[in-house]
Design an enzyme around this catalytic site. Structure first.
Site, short mmCIF file in Angstrom:
data_model
loop_
_atom_site.label_atom_id
_atom_site.label_comp_id
_atom_site.label_asym_id
_atom_site.label_seq_id
_atom_site.Cartn_x
_atom_site.Cartn_y
_atom_site.Cartn_z
N HIS A 173 0.93 -1.42 0.32
CA HIS A 173 0.09 0.28 0.07
C HIS A 173 0.78 0.79 0.33
CE1 HIS A 173 -4.49 -1.60 1.29
NE2 HIS A 173 -3.38 -2.42 0.68
N TYR A 212 -8.99 5.46 8.16
CA TYR A 212 -9.15 5.27 9.22
C TYR A 212 -10.27 6.92 9.67
CZ TYR A 212 -4.60 3.10 10.97
OH TYR A 212 -4.01 2.66 10.84
N PRO A 242 -3.83 0.28 19.01
CA PRO A 242 -3.70 -0.31 17.49
C PRO A 242 -3.49 0.87 16.30
CG PRO A 242 -5.65 -1.49 18.94
CD PRO A 242 -5.53 -0.89 19.27
N LYS A 266 1.36 -0.31 15.34
CA LYS A 266 2.80 -0.38 15.60
C LYS A 266 3.47 -1.70 16.19
CE LYS A 266 4.79 3.62 13.74
NZ LYS A 266 4.84 2.48 12.25
N TYR A 285 4.10 6.54 10.14
CA TYR A 285 2.72 5.23 9.51
C TYR A 285 3.77 4.29 8.80
CZ TYR A 285 -0.53 2.87 8.80
OH TYR A 285 -1.88 2.10 8.68
P1 RFL Z 1 2.50 -11.68 21.00
O1 RFL Z 1 1.55 -12.36 19.69
O2 RFL Z 1 1.70 -11.63 22.47
O3 RFL Z 1 2.92 -13.39 21.69
C1 RFL Z 1 3.43 -14.04 22.99
C2 RFL Z 1 4.00 -15.23 22.89
O4 RFL Z 1 3.97 -15.30 24.15
C3 RFL Z 1 3.44 -16.93 24.47
N1 RFL Z 1 3.17 -17.08 25.89
C4 RFL Z 1 4.02 -18.15 26.80
N2 RFL Z 1 4.74 -19.27 26.06
C5 RFL Z 1 5.59 -19.62 27.45
N3 RFL Z 1 5.25 -19.81 27.71
C6 RFL Z 1 4.69 -19.33 29.38
N4 RFL Z 1 4.46 -19.07 30.07
C7 RFL Z 1 3.90 -17.80 28.08
N5 RFL Z 1 2.97 -16.96 28.13
C8 RFL Z 1 2.67 -16.20 27.06
C9 RFL Z 1 2.15 -16.91 23.96
O5 RFL Z 1 1.08 -17.70 23.60
C10 RFL Z 1 2.23 -15.96 22.79
O6 RFL Z 1 2.61 -16.88 21.76
O7 RFL Z 1 3.39 -10.68 21.67
P2 RFL Z 1 4.76 -10.67 20.91
O8 RFL Z 1 5.36 -11.54 19.93
O9 RFL Z 1 6.07 -9.57 21.48
O10 RFL Z 1 4.36 -10.30 19.25
C11 RFL Z 1 3.53 -8.98 19.81
C12 RFL Z 1 2.31 -8.43 18.55
O11 RFL Z 1 1.25 -9.33 19.04
C13 RFL Z 1 1.52 -7.43 18.75
O12 RFL Z 1 2.50 -5.79 19.60
C14 RFL Z 1 0.68 -6.39 17.62
O13 RFL Z 1 -0.03 -7.72 17.47
C15 RFL Z 1 -0.16 -5.49 18.08
N6 RFL Z 1 -1.21 -5.23 16.86
C16 RFL Z 1 -0.60 -4.71 15.77
N7 RFL Z 1 0.62 -4.81 15.64
C17 RFL Z 1 1.20 -4.22 14.00
O14 RFL Z 1 2.55 -3.97 14.02
N8 RFL Z 1 -0.12 -3.64 12.97
C18 RFL Z 1 -1.36 -3.87 13.56
O15 RFL Z 1 -1.54 -3.31 12.57
C19 RFL Z 1 -1.64 -4.01 14.58
N9 RFL Z 1 -3.30 -4.19 15.16
C20 RFL Z 1 -2.46 -5.55 17.21
C21 RFL Z 1 -3.62 -5.01 16.48
C22 RFL Z 1 -2.80 -6.00 18.31
C23 RFL Z 1 -4.48 -6.22 17.95
N10 RFL Z 1 -4.58 -6.77 19.51
C24 RFL Z 1 -5.64 -7.90 19.24
C25 RFL Z 1 -4.27 -6.67 21.27
C26 RFL Z 1 -4.42 -5.04 15.90
C27 RFL Z 1 -5.03 -5.59 17.07
C28 RFL Z 1 -6.95 -6.06 17.22
C1 PHB Z 2 -6.09 -4.39 11.09
O1 PHB Z 2 -5.49 -4.56 9.35
O2 PHB Z 2 -5.92 -5.18 11.85
C2 PHB Z 2 -5.32 -3.32 11.53
C3 PHB Z 2 -4.85 -2.13 10.01
C4 PHB Z 2 -4.02 -0.87 10.68
C5 PHB Z 2 -4.51 -0.86 12.16
C6 PHB Z 2 -4.98 -1.98 12.70
C7 PHB Z 2 -5.02 -3.10 12.88
O3 PHB Z 2 -4.30 0.73 12.96
#
Ligand code: RFL
Ligand code: PHB
Length: 392
Positions: A72, A201, A293, A297, A385
């Site tokens: 994008h 957005y 979110p 980031k 971004y």
């Molecule tokens: P994770 O992905 O939470 O992985 C941690 C892992 O550790 C495991 N764990 C254990 N394993 C062994 N023993 C234990 N005691 C443990 N305790 C936990 C867990 O099961 C898991 O598998 O962390 P990590 O790797 O630091 O990654 C971070 C990302 O997941 C997170 O920052 C993003 O998903 C945030 N986020 C977004 N980030 C972006 O860069 N771009 C986006 O567009 C974006 N959109 C989002 C998001 C997060 C969202 N939610 C659901 C919070 C959109 C949403 C809706």
């Molecule tokens: C997504 O596609 O899940 C998404 C995209 C942009 C955001 C957060 C989530 O800022």
């Protein structure tokens, strides 16, 4: 069992760290509490900034992202019923983003790890950080009913916000900076072809909405809601109607509807634990910080942390140089606080704050108008971004 780096968590942070360390010739073991299927199906982030895309390619795990990811060149801001496009390449010297699900990145990293026959324990129960001060470190866990003792030189806590690593970090509680927002996102994944090419957005009197996607067949949409929103009060029809109101434009554009495959509520929080290392224990990703979110980031910050950790560990193991490890928290925190500010800013500018007086609403509107009408304003959004380049 013995290894150089014991990694807790097989999310994007833990898996990528394991891969980067392997490329640097450093042995590592990854342990994950959940099953392979669970981590491969967990729907989360979708936006990869330019740094993340480049790093995945350099690490040799970008082939499917390059084939299936959607490049994008901009996003749109919608307010007062009109969409305004922010063009990334022209504002950032050619940088852009790729829309590719976090769970796809996780699948690619797991496939790479298994193809290399590197140790990865799913469903590792009762993980305990037994030792991380002094000359060595150790993690205990139970796998298939057997107690395993993992002796290592370093432990990487990549276990997410609710993991055990931050709890074990001395002084972590005193180093926390936090803000909890009075709203959340209701997110859906729908079997519907995205009816426009870029993310939207939207700021609306009813609350924020976001139009995103996962593939040419799948749309990802979010609506601002309350943190304790009862999903049973949101039948599909109500969700689509709210999305139409918040995302629709005067020319009749609406998101295409389709079967809703998944619904969930995501709380919104800003959180930084500034103590990211102690002794032989290092935190990376959501274990140390959370962003709302709105700035897309979270996963990108996790990637930046582990890039720095892998390079610092390589300098240590190759040359005995501890400088990178000693300044790990300090170096990571510069990028983390930049992302914290950007995510807070995007959130503040686009959401409806119930208790906010009309003055603040006018300030929000003025800021949005400035961002889309001034090149300097647009560039602030664009360069944050797509992600500021790494400085080392
Ligand atoms: P994770 O992905 O939470 O992985 C941690 C892992 O550790 C495991 N764990 C254990 N394993 C062994 N023993 C234990 N005691 C443990 N305790 C936990 C867990 O099961 C898991 O598998 O962390 P990590 O790797 O630091 O990654 C971070 C990302 O997941 C997170 O920052 C993003 O998903 C945030 N986020 C977004 N980030 C972006 O860069 N771009 C986006 O567009 C974006 N959109 C989002 C998001 C997060 C969202 N939610 C659901 C919070 C959109 C949403 C809706
Ligand atoms: C997504 O596609 O899940 C998404 C995209 C942009 C955001 C957060 C989530 O800022």
């Amino acid at each position: 069992m013995r290894t150089q780096v014991g990694i807790i968590g097989a999310g994007p942070a833990g898996l990528l760290l394991g891969h980067l360390l392997h490329l640097a010739g450093i042995d590592n073991v990854v342990i994950e509490a959940r099953s392979r299927q669970y981590v491969e199906e967990r729907i989360r982030a979708g936006v990869l900034e330019q740094n993340t895309v480049d790093l995945l390619r350099e690490a040799g795990v970008g082939q499917r992202m390059d084939k299936e990811g959607l490049a994008h060149d901009g996003v749109e801001l919608l307010f007062d019923g009109t969409r305004h496009r922010i063009d990334f390449p022209s504002l950032t010297g050619g940088r852009r983003i790729v829309v590719y699900g976090q769970h796809e990145v996780v699948k690619d990293l797991i496939a790479a790890r298994l193809a290399l026959d590197l140790p990865l324990y799913f469903e590792a129960a009762d993980a305990l950080i037994e030792r991380f001060e002094g000359d060595s470190a150790a993690i205990g866990f139970v796998h298939e009913g057997k107690k395993i003792q993992l002796e290592c030189d370093f432990i990487a806590g990549c276990d997410g916000f609710h993991g055990i690593a931050r709890q074990a970090m001395p002084g972590a509680l005193d180093a926390v900076f936090e803000r909890i927002y009075p709203f959340a996102w209701l997110g859906i994944l729908a079997h519907a072809a995205p009816s426009t090419d870029e993310l939207i957005y939207a700021r609306h009197a009813e609350g924020f909405a976001l139009f995103s996607m996962r593939s040419p067949q799948i749309t990802r949409l979010y609506l601002q809601c309350t943190p304790d929103e009862d999903l049973s009060l949101w039948p599909d029809e109500r969700i689509w109607e709210a999305l139409d109101r918040r995302l629709g434009t005067a020319d009749g554009w609406r998101p295409t509807r389709g079967e809703i495959m998944q619904k969930g509520v995501t709380p919104m929080r800003s959180f930084v634990c500034e103590k990211m290392h102690h002794g032989r224990l290092y935190l990376a990703g959501d274990a140390a910080h959370i962003v709302p979110p709105t700035g897309a980031k979270g996963m990108n910050l996790a990637v930046a942390d582990v890039r720095h950790l892998a390079r610092s560990l390589a300098r240590y193991f190759d040359h005995g140089d501890e400088a990178g490890l000693e300044s790990y928290s300090q170096t990571c925190l510069k990028r983390i606080w930049r992302a914290e500010h950007f995510s807070w800013w995007m959130t503040s500018m686009l959401h409806r704050f119930e208790d906010v007086e009309p003055f603040a609403a006018r300030i929000q509107e003025s800021e949005l108008r400035y961002v889309v009408s001034s090149e300097a304003g647009s560039r602030v959004l664009a360069e944050n971004y797509v992600g500021l380049p790494f400085s080392d």
